[in-house]
Design an enzyme around this catalytic site. Structure first.
Site, PDB file in Angstrom:
ATOM      1  CD  GLN A  51      -2.931  -1.196   2.272  1.00 55.92           C
ATOM      2  OE1 GLN A  51      -2.684  -1.909   3.235  1.00 55.92           O
ATOM      3  NE2 GLN A  51      -4.005  -0.445   2.212  1.00 55.92           N
ATOM      4  CG  HIS A  60      -0.923  -6.098   5.238  1.00 61.88           C
ATOM      5  ND1 HIS A  60      -0.985  -5.462   6.464  1.00 61.88           N
ATOM      6  CD2 HIS A  60      -2.057  -5.720   4.603  1.00 61.88           C
ATOM      7  CE1 HIS A  60      -2.083  -4.729   6.547  1.00 61.88           C
ATOM      8  NE2 HIS A  60      -2.756  -4.859   5.416  1.00 61.88           N
ATOM      9  CG  ASN A  85      -3.364  -7.455   7.946  1.00 65.14           C
ATOM     10  OD1 ASN A  85      -3.505  -6.873   9.027  1.00 65.14           O
ATOM     11  ND2 ASN A  85      -4.122  -7.182   6.889  1.00 65.14           N
ATOM     12  CD  GLU A  86      -7.997  -6.834   8.116  1.00 62.89           C
ATOM     13  OE1 GLU A  86      -8.322  -6.863   6.912  1.00 62.89           O
ATOM     14  OE2 GLU A  86      -8.314  -5.905   8.885  1.00 62.89           O
TER      15      GLU A  86
HETATM   16  C1  BGC Z   1      -6.360  -3.843   6.020  1.00 61.55           C
HETATM   17  C2  BGC Z   1      -5.692  -2.661   5.386  1.00 61.55           C
HETATM   18  C3  BGC Z   1      -6.738  -1.733   4.798  1.00 61.55           C
HETATM   19  C4  BGC Z   1      -7.618  -1.258   5.920  1.00 61.55           C
HETATM   20  C5  BGC Z   1      -8.705  -0.287   5.485  1.00 61.55           C
HETATM   21  C6  BGC Z   1      -7.645  -3.559   6.728  1.00 61.55           C
HETATM   22  O1  BGC Z   1      -8.598  -4.430   6.220  1.00 61.55           O
HETATM   23  O2  BGC Z   1      -5.465  -4.586   6.800  1.00 61.55           O
HETATM   24  O3  BGC Z   1      -4.792  -3.123   4.422  1.00 61.55           O
HETATM   25  O4  BGC Z   1      -6.170  -0.670   4.119  1.00 61.55           O
HETATM   26  O5  BGC Z   1      -8.240  -2.334   6.547  1.00 61.55           O
HETATM   27  O6  BGC Z   1      -9.568  -0.860   4.573  1.00 61.55           O
END
Ligand code: BGC
Length: 386
Positions: A18, A112, A155-156
């Site tokens: 990002q 990520h 991440n997530e």
């Molecule tokens: C993610 C980020 C994303 C943010 C806002 C999260 O889901 O880890 O990469 O930019 O939320 O949408």
């Protein structure tokens, strides 16, 4: 008045794809440039943080924050299967050392959302040996993590299971696609194996889960639980025994008898179309505490996409007030990382601006917003004031 403990950690978070720019060996870059792509805008140079990371570290350290969360890009470390770039390992080592020298604890995310192209081509997370390949990458980066205290392996994963599913594309939609059960299984296996590998380091390791503050519309209790379980709870349960759980919260979603409901007309929404709902953080923290049975928490992301920096302060104030209430009730929260340090590439568009700092898209000059100084004052004193 909310007073945070003196050892509470404060900072901001980013992710490689990002902000770095030119992440050309990643699956996302390929998707951005595929003929007929569904991606509105390519990531391009992003914020050029690949070259400007020292300035980004300084934005935090000079203001008295003490943590910077960033991610290592697998596609740069291993651009071809088994081919390891020593120079890229050294690049990320310099970032870690840059943080430490500036008095910031690095929180390093190992994955990520993006993967190397070759990993995606051979089936991505659905491939039977995906966990094996991920672990090989984790072992590769292990030496550069030797003095890192906080490591977030994935991440997530819940968003990965949803957005990498057959139908999956939409990162920003509040109504979530169905999670892919096989990807869920592979990610949980990868996380548990990574935890073993990372346990050889002095770090605390964990992963970060996207929380949504699910609410049941009248009569929708059972549907809400059934909807939430594969999208969130299964991942929280898999976090039991971790060193910490990364809590990430932005919004709430109402679930009715037929699934998620649209944000009601007249409700304030953010630039991502999500309901303005700062209480999401408190709700997600409490839910994670119950489901993980008391795993220590770190807020690894929380923030708002807005062009109105005053609204960013309001949102953050509301979120931190709720976090303070959760902590007063005994929930063990170690720190707070705002999403995001910089305006960035929001998975298809630069328009939803989440940053405490903007940047000039031609010169990449950093443009701190008033909210970063406001949050820094809270970080230095631990005192949540307007
Ligand atoms: C993610 C980020 C994303 C943010 C806002 C999260 O889901 O880890 O990469 O930019 O939320 O949408």
């Amino acid at each position: 008045m909310t007073q945070f403990p003196s050892d509470f950690l404060w900072g901001a978070a980013t992710a490689a794809h990002q902000i770095e720019g030119n992440n050309v060996n990643s699956d996302w870059w390929e998707r951005e440039h595929a003929p007929g792509t569904d991606v509105a805008q390519p990531s391009g140079d992003a914020a050029d943080s690949f070259h400007r990371f020292p300035e980004d570290i300084a934005l935090l350290s000079e203001r008295g924050f003490n943590v910077y969360r960033f991610s290592i890009e697998w596609a740069r470390i291993e651009p071809e299967p088994g081919f390891i770039s020593k120079a890229m390992l050294q690049h990320y080592r310099r970032m870690i050392e840059g943080c430490l020298a500036a008095g910031l604890k690095p929180m390093v995310t190992l994955h990520h959302f993006t993967t190397p192209r070759w990993f995606a081509h051979r089936g991505g997370w659905r491939a039977a040996d995906a966990p094996e390949l991920f672990i090989r990458y984790v072992e590769t980066v292990l030496p550069i993590l030797r003095d890192v205290e906080w490591i977030c392996d994935i991440n997530e994963p819940n968003m990965v299971a949803m957005t990498r599913g057959e139908e999956g594309t939409e990162m920003a939609a509040a109504a979530l696609p169905s999670p892919d059960a096989l990807i869920t299984e592979r990610l949980i296996e990868s996380h548990h194996r990574a935890r073993e590998v990372l346990s050889t380091l002095p770090a605390l390791s964990g992963w970060s889960i996207a929380g949504q503050a699910f609410h049941a519309a009248p009569g929708g209790e059972e549907e809400m639980r059934a909807y939430r379980y594969p999208r969130e709870d299964v991942f929280l349960e898999a976090s039991r025994g971790d060193g910490f759980i990364g809590v990430q919260a932005y919004l709430r979603t109402f679930i009715g008898k037929d699934g998620p409901l649209p944000v009601p007309e007249g409700t304030e929404t953010t630039l991502t179309g999500w309901e303005y709902f700062p209480q999401a953080l408190e709700i997600c923290s409490r839910h994670a505490w119950d489901l993980t049975r008391g795993v220590p928490q770190f807020v690894t992301e929380n923030g708002i996409a807005t062009a109105d920096d005053e609204r960013r302060k309001d949102y953050t104030f509301g979120a931190l007030s709720g976090l303070g209430r959760a902590m007063a009730d005994g929930i063990d929260v170690r720190g707070y990382l705002h999403w995001s340090l910089l305006d960035n590439y929001e998975w298809g568009s630069f328009d939803p601006t989440f940053g405490l700092v903007g940047f000039n898209p031609d010169t990449f000059e950093r443009q701190p917003k008033p909210s970063i100084d406001w949050l820094a004052q809270i970080a230095r004193t631990g005192n949540l004031a307007r």
